[in-house]
Design a protein around this motif. Sequence first.
Motif, PDB file in Angstrom:
ATOM      1  N   ASP A 145       0.832  -1.195   0.000  1.00 38.91           N
ATOM      2  CA  ASP A 145       0.000   0.000   0.000  1.00 38.91           C
ATOM      3  C   ASP A 145       0.871   1.251   0.000  1.00 38.91           C
ATOM      4  O   ASP A 145       1.857   1.351   0.739  1.00 38.91           O
ATOM      5  CB  ASP A 145      -0.914   0.015   1.235  1.00 38.91           C
ATOM      6  CG  ASP A 145      -2.167  -0.819   1.033  1.00 38.91           C
ATOM      7  OD1 ASP A 145      -2.468  -1.151  -0.131  1.00 38.91           O
ATOM      8  OD2 ASP A 145      -2.826  -1.130   2.034  1.00 38.91           O
ATOM      9  N   TYR A 146       0.420   2.238  -0.798  1.00 35.37           N
ATOM     10  CA  TYR A 146       1.210   3.452  -0.942  1.00 35.37           C
ATOM     11  C   TYR A 146       0.315   4.578  -1.448  1.00 35.37           C
ATOM     12  O   TYR A 146      -0.484   4.390  -2.372  1.00 35.37           O
ATOM     13  CB  TYR A 146       2.361   3.209  -1.929  1.00 35.37           C
ATOM     14  CG  TYR A 146       3.101   4.452  -2.357  1.00 35.37           C
ATOM     15  CD1 TYR A 146       3.855   5.187  -1.450  1.00 35.37           C
ATOM     16  CD2 TYR A 146       3.039   4.892  -3.680  1.00 35.37           C
ATOM     17  CE1 TYR A 146       4.534   6.334  -1.847  1.00 35.37           C
ATOM     18  CE2 TYR A 146       3.722   6.032  -4.092  1.00 35.37           C
ATOM     19  CZ  TYR A 146       4.461   6.750  -3.175  1.00 35.37           C
ATOM     20  OH  TYR A 146       5.121   7.878  -3.552  1.00 35.37           O
ATOM     21  N   ALA A 147       0.430   5.743  -0.829  1.00 37.00           N
ATOM     22  CA  ALA A 147      -0.253   6.951  -1.291  1.00 37.00           C
ATOM     23  C   ALA A 147       0.793   7.910  -1.842  1.00 37.00           C
ATOM     24  O   ALA A 147       1.883   8.041  -1.279  1.00 37.00           O
ATOM     25  CB  ALA A 147      -1.023   7.596  -0.151  1.00 37.00           C
ATOM     26  N   THR A 157      -4.174   5.973  -1.054  1.00 35.16           N
ATOM     27  CA  THR A 157      -3.548   4.671  -0.841  1.00 35.16           C
ATOM     28  C   THR A 157      -4.036   3.646  -1.855  1.00 35.16           C
ATOM     29  O   THR A 157      -5.237   3.460  -2.069  1.00 35.16           O
ATOM     30  CB  THR A 157      -3.840   4.177   0.582  1.00 35.16           C
ATOM     31  OG1 THR A 157      -3.312   5.130   1.512  1.00 35.16           O
ATOM     32  CG2 THR A 157      -3.188   2.826   0.828  1.00 35.16           C
ATOM     33  N   THR A 159      -2.273  -0.034  -4.291  1.00 32.35           N
ATOM     34  CA  THR A 159      -1.161  -0.961  -4.444  1.00 32.35           C
ATOM     35  C   THR A 159      -1.190  -1.539  -5.846  1.00 32.35           C
ATOM     36  O   THR A 159      -2.190  -1.410  -6.575  1.00 32.35           O
ATOM     37  CB  THR A 159      -1.219  -2.083  -3.393  1.00 32.35           C
ATOM     38  OG1 THR A 159       0.030  -2.792  -3.403  1.00 32.35           O
ATOM     39  CG2 THR A 159      -2.351  -3.061  -3.693  1.00 32.35           C
TER      40      THR A 159
END
Length: 358
Positions: A145-147, A157, A159
């Motif tokens: 997960d990444y924003a 967020t 992925t």
Amino acid sequence: MKFAVSLTMERFSSDIPMSTVKNNLLQLARMADEGGFEALWTAEHHTIECTISPNPFQTLVWLAQHTQQIRLGTSTLVAPYWTPIRLAGESALCDHLTNGRLEFGIARGSYQYEFDRMAGGMPQQEGVAYMKEIVPAVKKLWAGDYAHDGHYWKFPTATSVPKPLQQPHPPIWVAARDAGSFDWAIANGASILSTPLSQPAAEIQVLADKFNKAVADHPEVPRPRFMMQRRTCVYDKADGWELAVRHSMDYGRAFENLMQNIGMVREGFPEAVPYDAVKGKDNYNPDNIRRNLMFGTPDEAIEKLLVYEEAGVDQYCLGLTFNLPFELQKRTIELFVEEIMPFFAAREKDKQRKAAAG
């Protein structure tokens, strides 16, 4: 030193059916795979018939169904034409569909003609900033997960779906010629795709020096790999250079059209600009082309390739996409497999024996 081949579908006349273009690429890819080439690279280009590859992932997935061992790479994805989430997901899926053979190569982009149609007319040189933002974002999406809140892209967020088959991710390569790009790529754990273009052999060491300096400046990063590509044509008889040089010159004039945006493109076919409009006119001197590019008999090619080996090049890539006749493309691959690659394989074994003997 290992060997790779750069191939895309290409045609320079609407009289050539796409079925022929497609089958030619497939035949060359199979030859390279069976002959022991380490990698096959294919580029991303849009709206031009001389490089038919609007999505290299599609091409690589197709070729994966017809090859067994050869690594399959993008040379290169054009950073400003993508978004991080789309690029992460499509590349990861390609990695699965090629059974973990993907090599992820990316660049800022080259032809201003394409930027005018694909990136709102932004100057091609600005593409490097997109590349520097998208690569770290894609790596983080591959990981979980990444924003992202960047200059060019923002998203909450998310992925990559799927995650890559190769872990932590496929090998990343960055196209580079200037020292700043070498430094940024190596600092970010990427290997280097480079080319001396049509410059004299001294340019090989100039690029190698940039690579070596960037490696030395980042001792915290494991040494990446260094690939170099040149237009290549190997022939049986010494007079074979005349045909290779003529095709290189004609292709170069179409290349100048797209790079400088100074000629017409009709139905996807770029016209060859006049010689008085080209840059670097020394690069269009037939003797210089014959000398500088990887044109020659097998013995002549080996002599030229030793310069790359001495410069520390890990992978030499045959640039075969410049409207070279298909039979000559095939013969070039055959001669590499039969005469050139065994020479360098024997040198590698000899080095290993000497190292083992102390």
